[in-house]
Design an enzyme around this catalytic site. Structure first.
Site, mmCIF file in Angstrom:
data_model
loop_
_atom_site.group_PDB
_atom_site.id
_atom_site.type_symbol
_atom_site.label_atom_id
_atom_site.label_comp_id
_atom_site.label_asym_id
_atom_site.label_seq_id
_atom_site.Cartn_x
_atom_site.Cartn_y
_atom_site.Cartn_z
ATOM 1 N N TYR A 173 0.861 -1.183 0.000
ATOM 2 C CA TYR A 173 0.000 0.000 0.000
ATOM 3 C C TYR A 173 0.896 1.231 0.000
ATOM 4 O O TYR A 173 1.785 1.359 0.841
ATOM 5 C CB TYR A 173 -0.893 0.009 1.242
ATOM 6 C CG TYR A 173 -2.294 0.478 0.959
ATOM 7 C CD1 TYR A 173 -2.530 1.716 0.362
ATOM 8 C CD2 TYR A 173 -3.389 -0.311 1.279
ATOM 9 C CE1 TYR A 173 -3.808 2.143 0.102
ATOM 10 C CE2 TYR A 173 -4.684 0.110 1.023
ATOM 11 C CZ TYR A 173 -4.890 1.349 0.435
ATOM 12 O OH TYR A 173 -6.166 1.770 0.165
ATOM 13 N N LYS A 207 -3.018 -0.743 -25.132
ATOM 14 C CA LYS A 207 -3.413 -0.870 -26.540
ATOM 15 C C LYS A 207 -2.154 -1.018 -27.390
ATOM 16 O O LYS A 207 -1.386 -1.950 -27.168
ATOM 17 C CB LYS A 207 -4.302 0.310 -26.933
ATOM 18 C CG LYS A 207 -5.610 0.365 -26.126
ATOM 19 C CD LYS A 207 -6.508 1.483 -26.595
ATOM 20 C CE LYS A 207 -7.841 1.498 -25.877
ATOM 21 N NZ LYS A 207 -7.762 2.006 -24.485
ATOM 22 N N GLU A 239 -0.099 4.890 -0.740
ATOM 23 C CA GLU A 239 -0.777 6.160 -1.000
ATOM 24 C C GLU A 239 0.224 7.312 -0.975
ATOM 25 O O GLU A 239 1.076 7.383 -0.097
ATOM 26 C CB GLU A 239 -1.864 6.413 0.043
ATOM 27 C CG GLU A 239 -3.138 5.625 -0.197
ATOM 28 C CD GLU A 239 -4.240 6.033 0.766
ATOM 29 O OE1 GLU A 239 -3.938 6.733 1.752
ATOM 30 O OE2 GLU A 239 -5.400 5.648 0.536
ATOM 31 N N ARG A 269 -2.702 -3.518 -18.374
ATOM 32 C CA ARG A 269 -4.010 -2.865 -18.481
ATOM 33 C C ARG A 269 -4.097 -1.772 -17.420
ATOM 34 O O ARG A 269 -4.327 -2.028 -16.241
ATOM 35 C CB ARG A 269 -5.124 -3.904 -18.297
ATOM 36 C CG ARG A 269 -6.526 -3.361 -18.466
ATOM 37 C CD ARG A 269 -7.498 -4.469 -18.765
ATOM 38 N NE ARG A 269 -7.209 -5.064 -20.064
ATOM 39 C CZ ARG A 269 -7.614 -4.565 -21.228
ATOM 40 N NH1 ARG A 269 -8.337 -3.477 -21.268
ATOM 41 N NH2 ARG A 269 -7.293 -5.172 -22.359
ATOM 42 N N THR A 279 -4.113 5.130 -22.153
ATOM 43 C CA THR A 279 -4.035 3.789 -21.590
ATOM 44 C C THR A 279 -2.691 3.192 -21.976
ATOM 45 O O THR A 279 -2.030 3.646 -22.902
ATOM 46 C CB THR A 279 -5.160 2.883 -22.113
ATOM 47 O OG1 THR A 279 -5.112 2.886 -23.552
ATOM 48 C CG2 THR A 279 -6.525 3.363 -21.670
ATOM 49 N N ASP A 294 -6.966 13.013 -25.410
ATOM 50 C CA ASP A 294 -7.129 11.632 -24.961
ATOM 51 C C ASP A 294 -6.498 10.744 -26.019
ATOM 52 O O ASP A 294 -7.099 10.472 -27.060
ATOM 53 C CB ASP A 294 -8.607 11.303 -24.770
ATOM 54 C CG ASP A 294 -8.821 9.899 -24.206
ATOM 55 O OD1 ASP A 294 -7.858 9.100 -24.220
ATOM 56 O OD2 ASP A 294 -9.943 9.594 -23.778
#
Length: 427
Positions: free
Chosen positions: A62, A237, A64, A243, A234, A208
């Site tokens: 974790y 692709k 953060e 992903r 992303t 985008d």
């Protein structure tokens, strides 16, 4: 089911013994990928090295916050992984700042809204039916529910972006943000035009680049980074990574976007995925990847041309990128029917609305095809001619029933092709 368990590493036997159900799914999915043609434009095949990082102990941590500024102890090693990813990302895209924490492209897009907009303010973006994306103001998305979305489309004759309409809408509505990019745009976008227009109306210019960022990484098409305030994308692709999502921006907007990613929109980052992004960015900086990106476009152009010769018309007359959008009305088949007929023959593609589509979106008049996966497998333009023949046969003459004679014939030819160009070749 495949007996090739080595792909999943030495611990696969333990998983297979403990949970044969999930182990079976993993092997079956590998068989599915290997057994057919994968032509979904938004998919690719990550390298074993990327997948190794994804399956690492970094998944346990974790973390953060950001490197050197975490809200948990014990982050010294994951800090190294994220810093490497950041340095490689900014270098790959010649960017002033990067954030590699977004869990997805939609998460990265959400951060843009969080950094620059208040609920009710206006965004100008491409409409979903003309090639945009849900997160660009669709009424079913948070972006359309919380913000005032004004949409531009394509010219009916050219089927390319209607830049005159974009100009008129920007001057009329004075949006806070102007967005370029989408999920079904075959042609290059004029980023300089959008930059100048955004400056004229006092808007943030957001690109985008989820679909085409891999082509930018491979220096195969012009980059939006010099023109945009922020570029979201992303990583799964054409880029061929895990992903997930990421963004790059100017130094001026770095603090606002970092705060919008965390703590505004997300909690703890997925450190195993960030490590996999770092691996991917290193892969994308190689000459081999640059050659790959160039071949993806060459293959897409050939596939679009060859499908057109079968009466499956490419919108805009072709493509400059990794995907093409095709109008099936000339062959009397809907997109929904084409998708299931192709699937029955071992060809995976998706139905897609075309501009000014008379059909409902869940039926559609078109299909979208992409070449990232088949190019990863080593196929070239001659194979694209063959693939177009197979698609046309399956879509025009085939059936949704895998037992149909045409479906079986095409599937046999698909099997022969992917045997010559295997996905994840066995050692």
């Amino acid at each position: 089911m495949s007996t090739d368990q080595t792909f999943y590493g030495s611990d696969f036997g333990a998983l297979s013994s403990f949970d044969p159900d999930i182990a079976g799914v993993l092997l079956s999915e590998l068989d599915r990928i290997r057994g057919g043609l994968q032509l979904i434009a938004s998919e690719n095949m990550s390298s074993p090295e990327v997948l190794t990082a994804l399956g690492s102990t970094l998944s346990n941590k974790y973390a953060e916050g950001y490197p050197g500024r975490r809200y948990y102890g014990g982050c010294s090693e994951v800090d190294k992984a994220e810093q490497i990813a950041l340095e490689r990302c900014t270098a790959l895209f010649d960017a002033e700042h990067a954030n590699v924490q977004p869990h997805s492209g939609a998460s990265a897009n959400q951060a843009v809204y969080g950094a620059f907009m208040k609920p009710g303010e206006t965004i100008l973006a491409m409409s979903l039916p003309h090639g945009g994306h849900l997160t660009h103001g669709s009424k079913v998305s948070f972006s359309g529910k919380w913000f005032n979305a004004v949409h531009y489309g394509v010219d009916k004759e050219t089927e390319n972006i209607d830049y005159d309409q974009v100009t008129a809408l920007a001057r009329e509505h004075r949006p806070k943000v102007i967005c370029a990019g989408g999920s079904a745009i075959p042609r290059l976008i004029d980023f300089e035009f959008f930059r100048n227009l955004a400056d004229e109306v006092g808007a943030i210019f957001w690109v985008d680049a989820a679909h085409f960022i891999g082509l930018v990484a491979g220096r195969a098409i012009p980059s939006p980074v010099p023109w945009a305030d922020v570029v979201t994308f992303t990583t799964h692709k054409v880029l061929r990574g895990p992903r997930s999502g990421a963004l790059v921006c100017t130094a001026e907007h770095a603090a606002a976007l970092d705060k919008a990613v965390f703590p505004m929109m997300q909690g703890g980052p997925q450190m195993h995925t960030i490590a996999a992004k770092a691996v991917n960015f290193k892969e994308c900086a190689t000459p081999e990847y640059a050659a790959y990106a160039t071949q993806v476009i060459a293959n897409a152009r050939q596939l679009a041309t060859s499908l057109g010769e079968h009466g499956i018309r490419p919108t805009t007359g072709g493509t400059d990128t990794h995907l093409s959008l095709h109008d099936l009305q000339g062959v009397g088949v809907t997109g929904a029917d084409a998708e299931v007929r192709a699937d029955a023959a071992g060809i995976v593609l998706n139905k897609n609305a075309i501009p000014f589509d008379p059909q409902k979106p869940n039926v559609a008049s078109g299909i979208r095809v992409g070449t990232p996966c088949v190019t990863t497998q080593g196929m070239g333009t001659s194979e694209m001619v063959t693939i177009a023949d197979l698609i046309a046969t399956a879509v025009i003459k085939g059936d949704a029933d895998p037992g149909h004679a045409v479906s079986q014939q095409v599937r046999a030819e698909v099997s022969e092709l992917v045997t010559r160009f295997p996905a994840y070749p066995r050692p």
